[in-house]
Design a protein around this motif. Structure first.
Motif, PDB file in Angstrom:
ATOM      1  N   PHE A 105      -4.619   9.810  13.365  1.00 30.43           N
ATOM      2  CA  PHE A 105      -3.304   9.899  13.824  1.00 30.43           C
ATOM      3  C   PHE A 105      -2.987   9.914  15.119  1.00 30.43           C
ATOM      4  O   PHE A 105      -1.873  10.169  15.881  1.00 30.43           O
ATOM      5  CB  PHE A 105      -2.606  11.377  13.353  1.00 30.43           C
ATOM      6  CG  PHE A 105      -2.451  11.167  11.715  1.00 30.43           C
ATOM      7  CD1 PHE A 105      -1.350  10.945  11.011  1.00 30.43           C
ATOM      8  CD2 PHE A 105      -3.612  11.910  10.965  1.00 30.43           C
ATOM      9  CE1 PHE A 105      -1.357  11.338   9.646  1.00 30.43           C
ATOM     10  CE2 PHE A 105      -3.346  12.213   9.701  1.00 30.43           C
ATOM     11  CZ  PHE A 105      -2.276  11.757   8.897  1.00 30.43           C
ATOM     12  N   ILE A 106      -4.205   9.132  16.069  1.00 28.78           N
ATOM     13  CA  ILE A 106      -3.731   9.258  17.406  1.00 28.78           C
ATOM     14  C   ILE A 106      -3.004   8.204  17.786  1.00 28.78           C
ATOM     15  O   ILE A 106      -2.051   8.202  18.476  1.00 28.78           O
ATOM     16  CB  ILE A 106      -5.155   9.054  17.979  1.00 28.78           C
ATOM     17  CG1 ILE A 106      -6.119  10.390  17.663  1.00 28.78           C
ATOM     18  CG2 ILE A 106      -5.171   8.665  19.280  1.00 28.78           C
ATOM     19  CD1 ILE A 106      -7.593  10.099  18.581  1.00 28.78           C
ATOM     20  N   SER A 107      -3.311   6.972  17.197  1.00 22.10           N
ATOM     21  CA  SER A 107      -2.291   5.775  17.595  1.00 22.10           C
ATOM     22  C   SER A 107      -2.305   4.961  16.436  1.00 22.10           C
ATOM     23  O   SER A 107      -3.310   4.850  15.589  1.00 22.10           O
ATOM     24  CB  SER A 107      -3.028   5.367  18.854  1.00 22.10           C
ATOM     25  OG  SER A 107      -2.147   4.023  19.220  1.00 22.10           O
ATOM     26  N   ASP A 108      -1.396   3.902  16.580  1.00 26.03           N
ATOM     27  CA  ASP A 108      -1.550   2.549  15.558  1.00 26.03           C
ATOM     28  C   ASP A 108      -2.466   1.469  16.385  1.00 26.03           C
ATOM     29  O   ASP A 108      -2.544   0.519  15.592  1.00 26.03           O
ATOM     30  CB  ASP A 108      -0.103   2.192  15.267  1.00 26.03           C
ATOM     31  CG  ASP A 108       0.775   1.978  16.578  1.00 26.03           C
ATOM     32  OD1 ASP A 108       0.072   2.142  17.657  1.00 26.03           O
ATOM     33  OD2 ASP A 108       1.881   1.509  16.145  1.00 26.03           O
ATOM     34  N   THR A 131      10.806   6.327  12.909  1.00 28.19           N
ATOM     35  CA  THR A 131       9.716   5.223  12.587  1.00 28.19           C
ATOM     36  C   THR A 131       8.343   5.798  12.202  1.00 28.19           C
ATOM     37  O   THR A 131       8.477   6.372  11.263  1.00 28.19           O
ATOM     38  CB  THR A 131       9.880   4.033  13.839  1.00 28.19           C
ATOM     39  OG1 THR A 131       9.363   4.475  14.870  1.00 28.19           O
ATOM     40  CG2 THR A 131      11.304   3.562  13.973  1.00 28.19           C
ATOM     41  N   CYS A 132       7.481   5.493  13.214  1.00 31.07           N
ATOM     42  CA  CYS A 132       6.052   5.648  12.860  1.00 31.07           C
ATOM     43  C   CYS A 132       5.294   6.929  13.546  1.00 31.07           C
ATOM     44  O   CYS A 132       4.211   7.195  13.590  1.00 31.07           O
ATOM     45  CB  CYS A 132       5.293   4.408  13.272  1.00 31.07           C
ATOM     46  SG  CYS A 132       5.079   4.045  15.029  1.00 31.07           S
ATOM     47  N   MET A 133       6.414   7.821  14.475  1.00 21.18           N
ATOM     48  CA  MET A 133       5.890   8.918  15.135  1.00 21.18           C
ATOM     49  C   MET A 133       6.493  10.263  15.040  1.00 21.18           C
ATOM     50  O   MET A 133       7.578  10.313  14.806  1.00 21.18           O
ATOM     51  CB  MET A 133       6.113   8.457  16.745  1.00 21.18           C
ATOM     52  CG  MET A 133       5.014   7.338  17.189  1.00 21.18           C
ATOM     53  SD  MET A 133       5.230   7.103  18.967  1.00 21.18           S
ATOM     54  CE  MET A 133       4.616   5.499  19.089  1.00 21.18           C
ATOM     55  N   VAL A 134       5.654  11.219  14.856  1.00 19.26           N
ATOM     56  CA  VAL A 134       6.071  12.354  14.903  1.00 19.26           C
ATOM     57  C   VAL A 134       5.759  13.321  16.014  1.00 19.26           C
ATOM     58  O   VAL A 134       4.479  13.536  16.469  1.00 19.26           O
ATOM     59  CB  VAL A 134       5.680  13.184  13.556  1.00 19.26           C
ATOM     60  CG1 VAL A 134       6.016  14.864  13.488  1.00 19.26           C
ATOM     61  CG2 VAL A 134       6.204  12.592  12.279  1.00 19.26           C
ATOM     62  N   PHE A 135       6.366  13.791  16.841  1.00 21.56           N
ATOM     63  CA  PHE A 135       6.222  14.856  17.827  1.00 21.56           C
ATOM     64  C   PHE A 135       6.471  16.284  17.455  1.00 21.56           C
ATOM     65  O   PHE A 135       7.807  16.451  17.393  1.00 21.56           O
ATOM     66  CB  PHE A 135       6.943  14.476  19.322  1.00 21.56           C
ATOM     67  CG  PHE A 135       6.741  13.093  19.933  1.00 21.56           C
ATOM     68  CD1 PHE A 135       5.533  13.058  20.714  1.00 21.56           C
ATOM     69  CD2 PHE A 135       7.034  11.986  19.341  1.00 21.56           C
ATOM     70  CE1 PHE A 135       5.141  12.077  21.426  1.00 21.56           C
ATOM     71  CE2 PHE A 135       6.641  10.749  19.937  1.00 21.56           C
ATOM     72  CZ  PHE A 135       5.760  10.476  20.762  1.00 21.56           C
ATOM     73  N   SER A 176      -0.055  16.467  20.370  1.00 21.20           N
ATOM     74  CA  SER A 176       1.286  16.818  19.672  1.00 21.20           C
ATOM     75  C   SER A 176       2.013  15.499  19.312  1.00 21.20           C
ATOM     76  O   SER A 176       3.141  15.679  18.659  1.00 21.20           O
ATOM     77  CB  SER A 176       2.333  17.400  20.547  1.00 21.20           C
ATOM     78  OG  SER A 176       2.400  16.630  22.036  1.00 21.20           O
ATOM     79  N   ARG A 177       1.292  14.250  19.412  1.00 20.90           N
ATOM     80  CA  ARG A 177       1.975  13.109  18.837  1.00 20.90           C
ATOM     81  C   ARG A 177       1.159  12.780  17.489  1.00 20.90           C
ATOM     82  O   ARG A 177      -0.026  12.713  17.664  1.00 20.90           O
ATOM     83  CB  ARG A 177       1.929  12.083  19.830  1.00 20.90           C
ATOM     84  CG  ARG A 177       2.550  10.705  19.058  1.00 20.90           C
ATOM     85  CD  ARG A 177       2.649   9.727  20.336  1.00 20.90           C
ATOM     86  NE  ARG A 177       1.113   9.075  20.467  1.00 20.90           N
ATOM     87  CZ  ARG A 177       0.898   7.811  20.896  1.00 20.90           C
ATOM     88  NH1 ARG A 177       1.827   7.246  21.549  1.00 20.90           N
ATOM     89  NH2 ARG A 177      -0.143   7.387  20.867  1.00 20.90           N
ATOM     90  N   LEU A 178       1.798  12.563  16.441  1.00 21.19           N
ATOM     91  CA  LEU A 178       1.195  12.058  15.242  1.00 21.19           C
ATOM     92  C   LEU A 178       1.613  10.705  14.907  1.00 21.19           C
ATOM     93  O   LEU A 178       2.994  10.260  14.791  1.00 21.19           O
ATOM     94  CB  LEU A 178       1.502  12.946  13.912  1.00 21.19           C
ATOM     95  CG  LEU A 178       1.149  14.463  14.123  1.00 21.19           C
ATOM     96  CD1 LEU A 178       1.556  15.100  13.072  1.00 21.19           C
ATOM     97  CD2 LEU A 178      -0.441  14.331  14.164  1.00 21.19           C
TER      98      LEU A 178
END
Length: 432
Positions: free
Chosen positions: A73-76, A345-349, A378-380
């Motif tokens: 879940f670090i980055s796309d 969209t694609c991110m959860v903080f 803290s970013r998914l």
């Protein structure tokens, strides 16, 4: 001959004696070169240069790699090319992109068409695309680029705007906490001939920014104002695909307010490499020159642009599912009691402090699962290769940790905390 001329003549180098040269040449001619020795030496060099960089278990390693990507879940940016993408890319033309590369030219023409711009330029990275975009706009200093203080061009491009363009960055904190408004622009833009200031030459917006969608009507208002005062508009649209998928707005409409737009293929769309810069034909011609100057003039790029074309065709339709999975993750965390600072969209903080969990602890425990989950803080980030099971496993882990804290007597604090400290920045990075 005068004394001066004799002295000058003696100081000059004398031409070689033709007979001596002929004799020397004959001497070398009588020394045959050993072709066998030469061949042996080249064969030895060839042996030293041989490279087999695959492991003995490469196929199995790749399967494990795909599994790790599905639980990261670090980055796309960690999305990987699929076998089908490789098969399609292998059919690409074999030209030279500095001279003439048919597949790349066809792809650039397609991207220009769908964005409503005159021309497009394929580049190796989003950072280079943004930096060349700004460098091409900025002609005569002093000048400045106005942008959101959280934007990629000021936080994650190694100070490139100052280094490459010598430009000052006018960083704006959005008054609404979500996106820059026209009012924010009017308060911070620098116009006129004050010798003490650096006038704003470009307004650079980002959509999405931290996963959030920038309202198109506000972008239009900013663009109309900017152009009325002679200021250019650039968009870092690395994840603009997500805006199109979320709002059902065509790319052409999203790009219309901007003089230039950068689009990335290696993030949400899952291509292995590359971005495109789009804009007017004369602008892109100059940007192409800067690409060469920056060291980005690549050669056989056909397979790269073919992979990007495959991503547009086959992976863009997957983005609505990514957004749905992202909301499922955010809703699950809320039910546990975790604070959600942003989820678009694609991110959860998120902030796990309200249930007593530290980010360091969560990252560590996630990495110790039988099937590890890779977190970066803290970013998914959810992407097209994220496994729904990975989302379920992460929610189960957070619920388990929250239960442990409650059983140990944890009481939710009155003041919101992030990793044990008052909330300041919603993106807190943690190394495993």
């Amino acid at each position: 001959m005068s004394l001066f001329r004799r002295t000058l003549f003696s100081a000059l180098p004398h031409p070689p004696n033709p007979r001596a040269c002929l004799a020397q040449s004959s001497l070398h001619a009588r020394r045959p070169i050993s072709m066998a020795a030469n061949t042996d030496a080249v064969r030895q060099i060839a042996e030293e240069l041989k490279a087999d960089i695959f492991t003995l278990t490469q196929d199995e390693d790749n399967k494990r790699g795909f599994e790790q990507v599905s639980r990261c879940f670090i980055s796309d940016t960690i999305t990987v090319p699929t076998p089908d993408m490789y098969i399609y890319a292998a059919r690409a033309s074999v030209g030279d992109a500095v001279y003439h590369e048919p597949t790349t030219l066809a792809f650039e023409a397609h991207v220009a068409k769908v964005t409503g711009k005159e021309d497009a330029l394929y580049l190796p990275s989003g950072t280079m695309s943004n930096q060349i975009a700004l460098r091409t706009h900025l002609k005569q200093p002093p000048y400045a680029v106005l942008c959101d203080h959280r934007s990629h061009i000021v936080r994650y491009e190694a100070g490139g705007t100052a280094f490459h363009s010598g430009a000052h960055s006018q960083m704006v904190i959005p008054s609404n906490g979500h996106h820059i408004t026209l009012s924010d622009i009017e308060e911070n833009i620098v116009l006129g001939q004050d010798l003490h200031s650096s006038p704003t030459e470009v307004i650079a917006l980002e959509n999405t920014l931290n996963g959030t969608v920038f309202p198109q009507d506000e972008i239009i208002r900013i663009s109309e104002y900017a152009h009325s005062v002679g200021v250019k508009m650039h968009l870092d649209g690395a994840r603009l695909w997500h805006v199109a998928a979320e709002t059902a707005t065509p790319l052409k409409e999203l790009c219309a307010p901007f003089d230039s737009v950068s689009l990335c293929f290696s993030k949400g769309l899952g291509a292995p490499i590359g971005s495109c810069l789009v804009g007017p034909k004369a602008y892109i011609a100059k940007a192409r020159w800067f690409r060469k100057l920056f060291g980005g003039g690549m050669r056989q790029t056909g397979f790269m642009t073919a992979a990007a074309a495959y991503a547009l065709t086959h992976n863009f339709p997957l983005l609505p599912g990514v957004h749905a999975l992202t909301q499922r993750l955010a809703d699950g965390l809320r039910e546990i009691g975790v604070a959600i600072n942003s989820a678009e969209t694609c991110m959860v903080f998120f902030d796990p402090a309200p249930v007593g969990i530290s980010l360091v602890e969560l990252v560590k425990r996630a990495g110790e699962l039988p099937q590890p989950i890779i977190l970066g803080g803290s970013r998914l980030v959810v992407h097209i290769q994220t496994s729904p099971k990975a989302v379920d496993d992460l929610l189960a882990l957070v619920a388990e940790l929250a239960a442990e804290k409650k059983a140990a007597g944890f009481v939710k604090p009155e003041q919101p905390l992030t990793n044990g400290k008052p909330l300041k920045n919603m993106y807190v990075k943690v190394k495993a």
